[in-house]
Design a protein around this motif. Sequence first.
Motif, PDB file in Angstrom:
ATOM      1  N   GLN A 548     -32.334 -12.657 -70.125  1.00 51.18           N
ATOM      2  CA  GLN A 548     -31.268 -12.407 -69.470  1.00 51.18           C
ATOM      3  C   GLN A 548     -29.985 -12.886 -68.836  1.00 51.18           C
ATOM      4  O   GLN A 548     -29.291 -12.856 -68.887  1.00 51.18           O
ATOM      5  CB  GLN A 548     -30.866 -10.984 -70.483  1.00 51.18           C
ATOM      6  CG  GLN A 548     -29.250 -11.612 -70.809  1.00 51.18           C
ATOM      7  CD  GLN A 548     -29.290 -11.914 -72.148  1.00 51.18           C
ATOM      8  OE1 GLN A 548     -29.608 -12.323 -73.459  1.00 51.18           O
ATOM      9  NE2 GLN A 548     -28.048 -12.055 -71.492  1.00 51.18           N
ATOM     10  N   PHE A 552     -26.132 -18.838 -65.996  1.00 55.78           N
ATOM     11  CA  PHE A 552     -25.971 -19.905 -66.930  1.00 55.78           C
ATOM     12  C   PHE A 552     -26.350 -20.968 -67.305  1.00 55.78           C
ATOM     13  O   PHE A 552     -26.117 -21.453 -68.119  1.00 55.78           O
ATOM     14  CB  PHE A 552     -23.900 -19.737 -66.776  1.00 55.78           C
ATOM     15  CG  PHE A 552     -23.446 -19.784 -68.279  1.00 55.78           C
ATOM     16  CD1 PHE A 552     -23.409 -18.781 -68.776  1.00 55.78           C
ATOM     17  CD2 PHE A 552     -23.030 -20.593 -68.528  1.00 55.78           C
ATOM     18  CE1 PHE A 552     -23.173 -18.664 -70.700  1.00 55.78           C
ATOM     19  CE2 PHE A 552     -22.734 -20.990 -70.280  1.00 55.78           C
ATOM     20  CZ  PHE A 552     -22.600 -19.902 -70.865  1.00 55.78           C
ATOM     21  N   TYR A 555     -29.051 -21.412 -68.271  1.00 59.47           N
ATOM     22  CA  TYR A 555     -29.821 -21.873 -69.997  1.00 59.47           C
ATOM     23  C   TYR A 555     -29.192 -22.932 -70.617  1.00 59.47           C
ATOM     24  O   TYR A 555     -30.396 -23.496 -71.633  1.00 59.47           O
ATOM     25  CB  TYR A 555     -28.790 -20.666 -70.596  1.00 59.47           C
ATOM     26  CG  TYR A 555     -28.240 -19.330 -70.542  1.00 59.47           C
ATOM     27  CD1 TYR A 555     -29.389 -19.186 -69.880  1.00 59.47           C
ATOM     28  CD2 TYR A 555     -27.356 -18.648 -70.150  1.00 59.47           C
ATOM     29  CE1 TYR A 555     -30.468 -17.810 -69.272  1.00 59.47           C
ATOM     30  CE2 TYR A 555     -27.694 -16.800 -69.676  1.00 59.47           C
ATOM     31  CZ  TYR A 555     -28.642 -16.451 -69.464  1.00 59.47           C
ATOM     32  OH  TYR A 555     -28.992 -15.450 -68.787  1.00 59.47           O
ATOM     33  N   LEU A 556     -28.449 -23.435 -70.061  1.00 55.41           N
ATOM     34  CA  LEU A 556     -27.689 -24.509 -70.278  1.00 55.41           C
ATOM     35  C   LEU A 556     -28.465 -25.843 -70.097  1.00 55.41           C
ATOM     36  O   LEU A 556     -29.054 -26.889 -70.708  1.00 55.41           O
ATOM     37  CB  LEU A 556     -26.451 -25.305 -69.605  1.00 55.41           C
ATOM     38  CG  LEU A 556     -25.642 -24.385 -70.093  1.00 55.41           C
ATOM     39  CD1 LEU A 556     -23.697 -24.862 -69.432  1.00 55.41           C
ATOM     40  CD2 LEU A 556     -25.215 -24.140 -71.538  1.00 55.41           C
ATOM     41  N   PHE A 559     -31.984 -25.858 -72.258  1.00 57.58           N
ATOM     42  CA  PHE A 559     -31.301 -26.446 -73.731  1.00 57.58           C
ATOM     43  C   PHE A 559     -31.594 -28.181 -73.557  1.00 57.58           C
ATOM     44  O   PHE A 559     -31.998 -27.900 -74.903  1.00 57.58           O
ATOM     45  CB  PHE A 559     -29.481 -26.001 -74.065  1.00 57.58           C
ATOM     46  CG  PHE A 559     -29.742 -26.295 -75.584  1.00 57.58           C
ATOM     47  CD1 PHE A 559     -30.240 -26.075 -76.996  1.00 57.58           C
ATOM     48  CD2 PHE A 559     -28.296 -26.793 -75.637  1.00 57.58           C
ATOM     49  CE1 PHE A 559     -29.870 -26.718 -77.793  1.00 57.58           C
ATOM     50  CE2 PHE A 559     -28.187 -28.245 -76.344  1.00 57.58           C
ATOM     51  CZ  PHE A 559     -29.015 -27.628 -77.787  1.00 57.58           C
ATOM     52  N   VAL A 560     -31.198 -28.023 -72.890  1.00 54.15           N
ATOM     53  CA  VAL A 560     -31.113 -30.146 -72.912  1.00 54.15           C
ATOM     54  C   VAL A 560     -32.583 -30.004 -72.719  1.00 54.15           C
ATOM     55  O   VAL A 560     -33.266 -31.324 -73.133  1.00 54.15           O
ATOM     56  CB  VAL A 560     -30.251 -29.946 -71.371  1.00 54.15           C
ATOM     57  CG1 VAL A 560     -30.249 -31.846 -71.470  1.00 54.15           C
ATOM     58  CG2 VAL A 560     -28.663 -29.752 -72.062  1.00 54.15           C
TER      59      VAL A 560
ATOM     60  N   LYS B  61     -17.221 -20.517 -70.702  1.00 58.98           N
ATOM     61  CA  LYS B  61     -18.875 -20.140 -71.065  1.00 58.98           C
ATOM     62  C   LYS B  61     -18.777 -20.926 -72.144  1.00 58.98           C
ATOM     63  O   LYS B  61     -19.431 -21.848 -72.401  1.00 58.98           O
ATOM     64  CB  LYS B  61     -19.004 -18.899 -70.855  1.00 58.98           C
ATOM     65  CG  LYS B  61     -19.238 -18.260 -68.929  1.00 58.98           C
ATOM     66  CD  LYS B  61     -19.934 -16.853 -69.129  1.00 58.98           C
ATOM     67  CE  LYS B  61     -20.439 -16.614 -67.830  1.00 58.98           C
ATOM     68  NZ  LYS B  61     -20.914 -14.836 -68.285  1.00 58.98           N
ATOM     69  N   LEU B  64     -18.784 -24.678 -72.430  1.00 58.13           N
ATOM     70  CA  LEU B  64     -19.337 -25.024 -72.144  1.00 58.13           C
ATOM     71  C   LEU B  64     -20.647 -25.141 -73.035  1.00 58.13           C
ATOM     72  O   LEU B  64     -20.865 -26.845 -73.426  1.00 58.13           O
ATOM     73  CB  LEU B  64     -20.004 -24.855 -70.851  1.00 58.13           C
ATOM     74  CG  LEU B  64     -19.206 -24.830 -69.201  1.00 58.13           C
ATOM     75  CD1 LEU B  64     -19.327 -24.330 -68.347  1.00 58.13           C
ATOM     76  CD2 LEU B  64     -19.101 -26.329 -69.245  1.00 58.13           C
ATOM     77  N   THR B  65     -21.277 -23.674 -73.278  1.00 54.06           N
ATOM     78  CA  THR B  65     -22.280 -24.250 -74.896  1.00 54.06           C
ATOM     79  C   THR B  65     -21.745 -24.871 -75.685  1.00 54.06           C
ATOM     80  O   THR B  65     -23.040 -25.436 -76.478  1.00 54.06           O
ATOM     81  CB  THR B  65     -22.235 -22.563 -75.215  1.00 54.06           C
ATOM     82  OG1 THR B  65     -21.322 -21.766 -75.013  1.00 54.06           O
ATOM     83  CG2 THR B  65     -23.626 -21.672 -73.632  1.00 54.06           C
ATOM     84  N   ILE B  68     -21.724 -28.770 -75.006  1.00 53.90           N
ATOM     85  CA  ILE B  68     -23.086 -29.138 -74.729  1.00 53.90           C
ATOM     86  C   ILE B  68     -23.597 -28.935 -76.430  1.00 53.90           C
ATOM     87  O   ILE B  68     -24.327 -30.229 -77.095  1.00 53.90           O
ATOM     88  CB  ILE B  68     -24.084 -28.255 -74.117  1.00 53.90           C
ATOM     89  CG1 ILE B  68     -23.126 -28.475 -72.289  1.00 53.90           C
ATOM     90  CG2 ILE B  68     -25.321 -28.708 -74.163  1.00 53.90           C
ATOM     91  CD1 ILE B  68     -24.185 -28.380 -70.977  1.00 53.90           C
ATOM     92  N   ALA B  69     -23.785 -27.780 -76.957  1.00 51.58           N
ATOM     93  CA  ALA B  69     -24.443 -27.932 -78.596  1.00 51.58           C
ATOM     94  C   ALA B  69     -23.690 -29.003 -79.464  1.00 51.58           C
ATOM     95  O   ALA B  69     -24.400 -29.839 -79.861  1.00 51.58           O
ATOM     96  CB  ALA B  69     -23.997 -26.976 -79.407  1.00 51.58           C
ATOM     97  N   TRP B 113     -26.276 -16.685 -74.067  1.00 48.40           N
ATOM     98  CA  TRP B 113     -24.914 -17.100 -73.943  1.00 48.40           C
ATOM     99  C   TRP B 113     -24.202 -16.003 -75.038  1.00 48.40           C
ATOM    100  O   TRP B 113     -23.133 -16.002 -74.008  1.00 48.40           O
ATOM    101  CB  TRP B 113     -24.210 -18.523 -74.276  1.00 48.40           C
ATOM    102  CG  TRP B 113     -24.246 -18.744 -75.688  1.00 48.40           C
ATOM    103  CD1 TRP B 113     -25.514 -19.714 -75.838  1.00 48.40           C
ATOM    104  CD2 TRP B 113     -23.031 -18.763 -76.662  1.00 48.40           C
ATOM    105  NE1 TRP B 113     -25.089 -20.513 -77.538  1.00 48.40           N
ATOM    106  CE2 TRP B 113     -23.904 -19.331 -77.797  1.00 48.40           C
ATOM    107  CE3 TRP B 113     -22.222 -18.026 -76.717  1.00 48.40           C
ATOM    108  CZ2 TRP B 113     -23.471 -19.413 -78.731  1.00 48.40           C
ATOM    109  CZ3 TRP B 113     -21.981 -17.641 -77.856  1.00 48.40           C
ATOM    110  CH2 TRP B 113     -22.176 -18.539 -79.083  1.00 48.40           C
TER     111      TRP B 113
END
Lengths: 574, 338
Positions: A548, A552, A555-556, A559-560, B61, B64-65, B68-69, B113
């Motif tokens: 956790q 940041f 995480y992104l 996911f990609v 944030k 961004l998330t 992207i999603a 996130w």
Amino acid sequence: MCTHFFFFLFFFSMLSFFFMIYFVMNNLVIFFEWELISFNSISIVMSMLFDWMTLLFMMFVLLISSVVIYYSKSYMSSDLNLIRFIILVLLFVLSMILLIISPNIISILLGWDGLGLVSYCLVIYYQNLKSYNAGMLTALSNRIGDVLILMVISWMLNYGSWNYIFYLNFMKNDLIMSFISIMIIMAAMTKSAQIPFSSWLPAAMAAPTPVSALVHSSTLVTAGVYLLIRFNMLILNTFFIKILLLLSMMTMFMAGVSANYEFDLKKIIALSTLSQLGLMMSILSMGFPDLAFFHLLSHAMFKALLFMCAGVIIHMMNDIQDIRYMGGISLYLPMTSLCLNISNMALCGIPFLAGFYSKDMIMEMVSFSNLNLFVFFFYYISMGLTMFYTIRLLMYMMINDYNLLSIYNLYDEDYVMLKSMMVLLFMSVISGSFLSWMIFYYPYMIYLPFNLKMMVIYVSLMGGVMGFLISNMKIYSVNKFIMTYNLSNFLCLMWFMPSLSTYGLSYYFLNFGYNLLKIVDLGWSEFYSGQGFMIILKKYSIFYNIFQMNNFKIYLFSFVMWMIIIMYMLIINI
Amino acid sequence: MHFFMNSNKMFFLFILIFSTMISISSNSWFGCWIGLEINLLSFIPLISNSNNLLSSEASLKYFLTQSIASMNFLFSILIKMILMKNFEMIYFISIMINSSLLMKMGSAPFHFWFPNISEGLSWFNNFILMTWQKIASLILFSYYMNLNFSYFIIILNVMIGAIGGMNQTSLRKLMSFSSINNLGWMIFSIMISENLWIFYFFMYSFLISIMFFLFYMLNMFFINQLFINNMNFMIKMNLLINFLSLGGLPPFIGFLPKWIIINFLMMNKLYLLTFIMLMSSLITIYFYIRIIYSSFMFNYIKMKWFKIFLKNNFLMFINLFSFISITGMIFSTFLYIY
């Protein structure tokens, strides 16, 4: 208040005495029933039976309780809770009378339970830890008997009524009746402190001395004997009565030996009571209930007197009970010493005192009966032991110098106590002879050879000599006991009987519970449910927080990456 | 509440609500995507507050998330359109679409996130994030659902929601992990039927609305703040009962939707899944109890200079809601008398 109740109880004692004479003369029995509830052909009745036996026992109980209450006027005079004490004693007398007069097992339970409860309240009267422990031991030991009586009640439902007095002859050969007789014997053994249950009687000496005089010498402890006297038709010639004979003789012997090791005045008297109870039980189980009843009554008189004398001495000596501190009492307290010596002599069976008539007759009937060597020797050895501990007690208390502090105040002018003792002194001199003339329809015929006839005197003299010798023991001789340390321990701890009913029972269960608590409750079960699970979850949570607490963009990016991997799989599959 | 006094914010709230409506009621994937984008762009102004650095970070944030999603969502629906006809179902395509939607709603493997952003949001924004923002993604998820993948997601959701909240002291993070845990239940309920999901979702929103409103009024963000407040007894009891209700303790209404879901789980013979979900919601009750621990206390620190002026007209609503929370399950049984 004490005086009022003394006159009240004394009046009823005399009343029952005259009624007793009337009943004996006319050979009269009065029986009446008061039906309380009746359902499904079973009726719960309060029944009362008045015959000479009931009235005589009632007379003795009322007489002793009246003088004990009068005695408490001086003995308990500075006590705050005197009123509570008197009320408890009166409740005790009430439940004793309920026990005496009822031939119905339910109404017996009323008196029986009342005795247990009130005697508990009396033992814990001084409200310290010692009396609390003694009271708990007393109450729980007697509780066994209460439970057995309750079981008898449920067994007797088979017969449709709880008036056992109707079934004693009629149902004697019934199997269920034999179970009932076992339970009654066991219940009587708890109340009369026979051998597996005998540890409570010396412990109950934590009670005030008037209570010991009333409860633990003459009335409560003889309730079991009285119950068996009432049931004697049922239990005669069964197998269990032989076991009772064995146990009661062992009680008699054990108490006699332990009394020689004891230095506490009240405990010596309690152990001698225990020995005499064993005598009553054993003569009862040999088939002489009338002799047992005779000894019960005469013993009640002189043992109550003995306790009251002991109370006076303890009172004068600033509440010290150890006989090693006493000595020369006869010089300072002549009247009390007179009473004490007479009651002790009566206990030993010196001729023409109260104990002589009953005890001599018992010993001669024992010698006359058809029995084995074991029973014979146990009787005579116990007889000698009575003399043994009595002479030892007398030597310690009466003969030597006063051994407590050099400043002391002994006086023999407490006339309230002395007057109450005079009544019992009179009774303990004459009660043996007048009872023996009154209650036997025809005299026992005894035919013995000369040596057997003199056997009682032989053992008594021998016991007296040994008691004299042991009281003169110097420190060197006491050290000799170290050589037989284990034997002495065994004998002076009443054959380890107190451990059987207190420490021996509770220790293993408490230890088991402690181990269970330590290993299971605070150990494995905590490890596998509460704390252990908590620790594991915290570890997981900390492990999770490593993920956790990342940057940041990771995480992104992850996911990609995941989407790209799925995409790749898609392309491969297509 | 400052929110309703501000016309800009009111406007974006309106758009936020309607963008969700557009998304769930359009009949093409592309329309759904448009709705999601409008939703994102209307939520950003609600979050951001130029005076507060944390909220602008959170808005960045979030942007961004979500973008992207959305990007991946658009990519997957385009690939789907290219590769196959309308009603065909391909395993990996469904996983792609599901993953991007799960990223949008903040579900378990892509949830990282979610606690971070909720930490920078006010309580009202948190409420929107945990309830309304999930509607569009969940409904779209139910349109194109991969069942095996969903079971995996449910288990991850309930377990991570439970374990992640264990060590937290921030109330907003705690509530976001609790939301992740409840999302697992919600995904299962939407696998069964949409009505059940609506019921569960309604109950969840109802319960957390009371608590968030209380936290907003008392200005509380961390657990230790609960101990130094001189709350009155009724507020403490409300907090206690609502948290127990949210945890799913039987006499309260929070148990009812969970009960129904457990019933469906047992009917579908998903015993292991039932066990995992129940045990992890037990752990959530553990950290709820840690929050309401202060309300069990007989004594608490009371500072004389510390005054909270509660608006009593709102307190009436809270009491009413708590009353429903306590007695709702009992009253709801009257609905089934026929």
